[in-house]
Enzyme design. Structure first.
Site, PDB file in Angstrom:
ATOM      1  N   HIS A   1       0.892  -1.265   0.015  1.00 45.91           N
ATOM      2  CA  HIS A   1       0.142   0.015   0.117  1.00 45.91           C
ATOM      3  C   HIS A   1       0.886   1.291   0.180  1.00 45.91           C
ATOM      4  CE1 HIS A   1       1.073   0.444   4.303  1.00 45.91           C
ATOM      5  NE2 HIS A   1       0.532  -0.668   4.482  1.00 45.91           N
TER       6      HIS A   1
HETATM    7  P1  TYD Z   1      -2.374  -2.683   7.762  1.00 46.46           P
HETATM    8  O1  TYD Z   1      -1.395  -1.281   8.022  1.00 46.46           O
HETATM    9  O2  TYD Z   1      -3.019  -2.833   6.794  1.00 46.46           O
HETATM   10  O3  TYD Z   1      -1.128  -3.891   7.702  1.00 46.46           O
HETATM   11  P2  TYD Z   1      -0.032  -4.248   6.621  1.00 46.46           P
HETATM   12  O4  TYD Z   1      -0.231  -3.049   5.645  1.00 46.46           O
HETATM   13  O5  TYD Z   1       1.272  -4.554   6.990  1.00 46.46           O
HETATM   14  O6  TYD Z   1      -0.846  -5.710   5.982  1.00 46.46           O
HETATM   15  O7  TYD Z   1      -2.805  -2.849   9.144  1.00 46.46           O
HETATM   16  C1  TYD Z   1      -3.291  -3.936   9.573  1.00 46.46           C
HETATM   17  C2  TYD Z   1      -4.538  -3.918  10.460  1.00 46.46           C
HETATM   18  O8  TYD Z   1      -4.247  -3.237  11.789  1.00 46.46           O
HETATM   19  C3  TYD Z   1      -5.676  -2.917   9.662  1.00 46.46           C
HETATM   20  O9  TYD Z   1      -6.803  -3.560   9.702  1.00 46.46           O
HETATM   21  C4  TYD Z   1      -5.503  -1.857  10.430  1.00 46.46           C
HETATM   22  C5  TYD Z   1      -4.806  -1.953  11.925  1.00 46.46           C
HETATM   23  N1  TYD Z   1      -4.074  -1.204  12.257  1.00 46.46           N
HETATM   24  C6  TYD Z   1      -4.532  -0.038  13.279  1.00 46.46           C
HETATM   25  O10 TYD Z   1      -5.543  -0.109  13.633  1.00 46.46           O
HETATM   26  N2  TYD Z   1      -3.597   0.904  13.710  1.00 46.46           N
HETATM   27  C7  TYD Z   1      -2.171   0.909  13.326  1.00 46.46           C
HETATM   28  O11 TYD Z   1      -1.572   1.808  13.473  1.00 46.46           O
HETATM   29  C8  TYD Z   1      -1.898  -0.011  11.991  1.00 46.46           C
HETATM   30  C9  TYD Z   1      -0.408   0.227  11.605  1.00 46.46           C
HETATM   31  C10 TYD Z   1      -2.909  -0.870  11.600  1.00 46.46           C
END
Ligand code: TYD
Length: 138
Positions: free
Chosen positions: A52
């Site tokens: 992303h």
């Molecule tokens: P995400 O950033 O989508 O992880 P990746 O891109 O590494 O797969 O985050 C995964 C989940 O965690 C998403 O549902 C949102 C939650 N999240 C939070 O609630 N707060 C945060 O600070 C982060 C980074 C993620």
């Protein structure tokens, strides 16, 4: 922003027979004010995460333990950084696509963000990302 704006930052090291110590400071080694810190752990070996871009959020990533590859992409060029030492950090400005790949078993990724968590700050569609980049909207 382009992949040339991504920077590896070498962190201070206090080498000691009792165990080494490193640290980071905001504004100083991390070129922004930290609003959020999170970590990725218990990742199965070889797994990938985080395909992303962020509209606003800047990041600083450290491999506290183990290793992984961070692939950054500005829509034209991409670069891969392998993080495998706890005294190097990777600064990624806003507006770049990034993915973390090849997590080693038991790796620990520590991430600092310049913004509070916001779902709307994410761009999760690579084609949309390229279009926004092409139109200079991010
Ligand atoms: P995400 O950033 O989508 O992880 P990746 O891109 O590494 O797969 O985050 C995964 C989940 O965690 C998403 O549902 C949102 C939650 N999240 C939070 O609630 N707060 C945060 O600070 C982060 C980074 C993620």
């Amino acid at each position: 922003m382009t992949v040339d704006d991504v920077k590896i930052v070498e962190l201070p090291r206090f080498l000691d027979a009792r165990g080494n110590l490193s640290f980071v400071e905001q504004i100083n080694h991390i070129p922004f004010e930290i609003k959020r810190t999170y970590w990725i752990y218990d990742v199965p070996g070889g797994e990938a995460r985080g395909g992303h871009a962020f509209r606003q959020n800047k990041e600083f990533i450290i491999a506290l333990s183990g290793s992984f590859d961070v692939v950054v992409d500005d829509g034209q060029n991409s670069k891969t950084y392998t993080l495998n030492r706890s005294y190097f950090g990777l600064f990624i400005p806003d507006g770049l696509w990034r993915e973390i790949r090849n997590f080693s078993t038991n790796s620990l990724a520590l991430e600092f963000g310049s913004e509070h968590y916001s779902k709307g700050d994410y761009i999760r569609d690579y084609d949309l990302f390229r279009e926004l980049k092409r139109n200079e909207e991010i």
